[in-house]
Each structure stands twice: as structure tokens, then as C-alpha cells.
Design a protein around this motif. Structure first.
Motif, PDB file in Angstrom:
ATOM      1  N   HIS A  28       0.834  -1.286  -0.011  1.00 30.34           N
ATOM      2  CA  HIS A  28      -0.090  -0.106  -0.024  1.00 30.34           C
ATOM      3  C   HIS A  28       0.746   1.246   0.083  1.00 30.34           C
ATOM      4  O   HIS A  28       1.003   2.049   1.007  1.00 30.34           O
ATOM      5  N   VAL A 166      -6.501  -4.149  -3.495  1.00 30.90           N
ATOM      6  CA  VAL A 166      -6.647  -3.560  -2.492  1.00 30.90           C
ATOM      7  C   VAL A 166      -7.767  -2.538  -2.543  1.00 30.90           C
ATOM      8  O   VAL A 166      -7.887  -1.571  -3.510  1.00 30.90           O
ATOM      9  N   ASP A 222      -4.900  -5.363   4.931  1.00 25.44           N
ATOM     10  CA  ASP A 222      -3.598  -4.625   5.004  1.00 25.44           C
ATOM     11  C   ASP A 222      -3.318  -4.022   6.298  1.00 25.44           C
ATOM     12  O   ASP A 222      -4.579  -3.440   6.641  1.00 25.44           O
TER      13      ASP A 222
END
Length: 296
Positions: A28, A166, A222
Motif C-alpha cells: 500500500h 486492495v 493490510d
């Protein structure tokens, strides 16, 4: 590199070196066209509504090559160029830029994005053909329902290809019209094999998103900004849920939000270290889980 960053790089390297890792994988990180990124930075620094009104000075407001070089100094073996549209007609252009960035930045996992619009399935297919390895979906900024029928074909395509997405779908740091676990649960009901990586551990709906991961073996989370002093100050992770996070140790991935963070990069690592979940958990989260997912 400044003395300050050299010292920080030393701290980061000591962190993963002590664990016996070859480096870090950060799923990320943000790289996007400069004018877009500058707008994002201005928004954070002006404390726009989606920041929850928090003071948010950007710690790494540097030009692109300097930022990539800094990640390398930290020992980040692979990172992403999380980018996202806030309106129709933007995603295809962003994907073109990201493909070019991945080409000139071999340690960046080729990233792409999407938005509910008529040609989404076509350009998602093109990005997959071009070698995209991870997608970014931003439900809060894009202000769209992830279960929108327009996205159905694209989700199906990504599930089939096994390409992770994501997705910023939690209601932190400020809620959006379609944030929260319910719309994501509807997507997963239709596409149970979709490899969603819930950004920020789904903050602040941590428990709900842990539940989604427990029910769906392809859902991951995450760590972006979670457990840091900054986040614990306004959206603390419920300590009683730590055993659940420990049990999902093979499906939690390191994310940082670099460069858009209001504290040093090493602080995210220290925040994970002080949870007391053990070195095996840290090794999996900081490197091994993502290395397995992306075949590094």
C-alpha cells in the motif's frame, strides 16, 4: 539522501534484519501522476472532509524518483502504485500512467484501478492483459457502491485471474456513502474467489472486516496506518480482537500509505512490533504473505 533519512533507513533495515527477512513487501504505497498526487497532498494538508478533519502533514512530500529511492533504501523489495479515480473517465488514463511507471520501476508491482462505468470491463481486461498484478479500489473517494452492477463483470474477471484488489472500504478516517462491510459482503457473495485486500484493516469497522476474512479464505487485510499513535488516537483497534488478527496471520499484509503519512515510515513497523504477536507473525506480515501472494 539526508542524514535524517539515512538514519531512518538504518532503523527500518534493523527491524527486518532482526527478523531474518530479505527485506519488506509493502502492498500500500502511492505513486500517481504528479499533478494528481499534488492535489491529494494539498487535500490532506488542508484537512479536507475525507481526512476526518485531522492535521495531516505529508512526511515524504518529495519528487517521484526520490520517493522510490527512499523505499529502496528502506529495503522494500516490492511496492505498489495505488492510484484511484474520483470520477468517470479517469481510470483508463490512470492505468496507462501506472503501466508506464511499472515499466520504468521494476520493483513496483504493476498496479491498475477501476470505477463503475460502461467500459470498465474492457479496460480492466486490457490492464490484466498488459500484466497488472494488483488493483486499487477506493470506495470512499470514488463514492461508489462496490456492488454496483456495472462492476460485476470486472470483479468476475479479477476473481478468475486471481489478481488481488486492495480496497479502501472501511469508514475511516471519515465515512463515505458506500463504506462499511455490507456492500463488500454483497460483492463477495457473488464473487467468493475475489482476492480482496481490505485496506487499513477496515478501520474503524475492524471486527466486521475480520469477520469477512474469517468467512472468505481469499480475503486479506493490510495494516496501513493501523496501530500507529496517530490512528490509535482516533480509531483504536479493539485489543480484544488481537487474537483474531493473530489467527489470520497468513492473510495480513504490510501496508504503509507511504508517502501520504504524517509520521516516519519506521513507526508503522514499530507499531506492529509492539503488538506482541511474535516474530513468526511479523515475518509473515512484513514479507512472506505478500511474497507468496505475488510470487516474488
Amino acid at each position: 539522501m539526508s542524514d535524517h533519512h539515512a538514519a531512518e533507513a538504518g532503523e527500518v533495515r534493523r527491524f527486518w534484519g532482526r527478523l531474518g527477512l530479505p527485506g519488506l513487501v509493502d502492498v500500500h504505497t502511492h505513486f500517481m501522476p504528479e499533478r494528481v498526487l499534488n492535489k491529494v497532498w494539498d487535500y490532506f494538508e488542508a484537512q479536507g472532509p475525507l481526512t476526518g478533519g485531522l492535521a495531516w502533514p505529508i512526511a515524504y512530500r518529495k519528487e517521484e524518483t526520490e520517493r522510490a529511492a527512499l523505499l529502496r533504501e528502506f529495503g522494500v523489495r516490492a511496492f505498489t502504485s495505488m492510484l484511484y479515480p474520483h470520477k468517470p473517465g479517469m481510470a483508463r488514463w490512470l492505468n496507462g500512467w501506472a503501466a508506464d511507471f511499472a515499466c520504468r520501476t521494476p520493483d513496483c508491482l504493476h498496479t491498475a484501478t477501476l470505477y463503475p462505468e460502461q467500459d470498465v470491463e474492457a479496460y480492466v481486461g486490457e490492464a490484466v492483459e498488459a500484466g497488472a498484478r494488483v488493483f486499487k479500489a477506493h470506495v470512499q473517494v470514488g463514492a461508489y457502491d462496490p456492488a454496483d452492477e456495472l462492476l460485476d463483470g470486472a470483479w468476475g474477471l479479477l476473481a478468475e485471474a486471481g489478481i488481488p484488489v486492495v480496497i479502501h472500504c472501511g469508514s475511516g478516517p471519515a465515512p463515505g456513502k458506500y463504506t462499511g462491510p455490507e456492500p463488500v459482503a454483497r460483492v463477495l457473495a457473488r464473487h467468493p474467489r475475489l482476492r480482496l485486500v481490505v485496506a487499513h484493516l477496515g478501520m474503524p469497522e475492524y471486527q466486521d472486516f475480520l469477520g469477512l476474512a474469517e468467512r472468505h479464505p481469499e480475503v486479506r487485510l493490510d495494516t496501513t496506518m493501523a496501530f500507529t499513535d496517530f490512528t490509535e488516537g482516533f480509531m483504536p483497534f479493539p485489543r480484544g480482537a488481537l487474537p483474531r488478527l493473530a489467527a489470520l496471520g497468513d492473510r495480513v499484509l504490510l501496508g504503509s500509505d507511504f508517502p501520504n503519512i504524517p509520521y516516519p515510515y519506521v513507526h508503522q513497523l514499530q507499531a506492529l512490533g509492539r503488538l506482541g504477536l511474535g516474530d513468526d507473525w511479523l515475518r509473515a506480515v512484513c514479507h512472506d504473505n505478500a511474497a507468496a501472494l505475488f510470487g516474488l
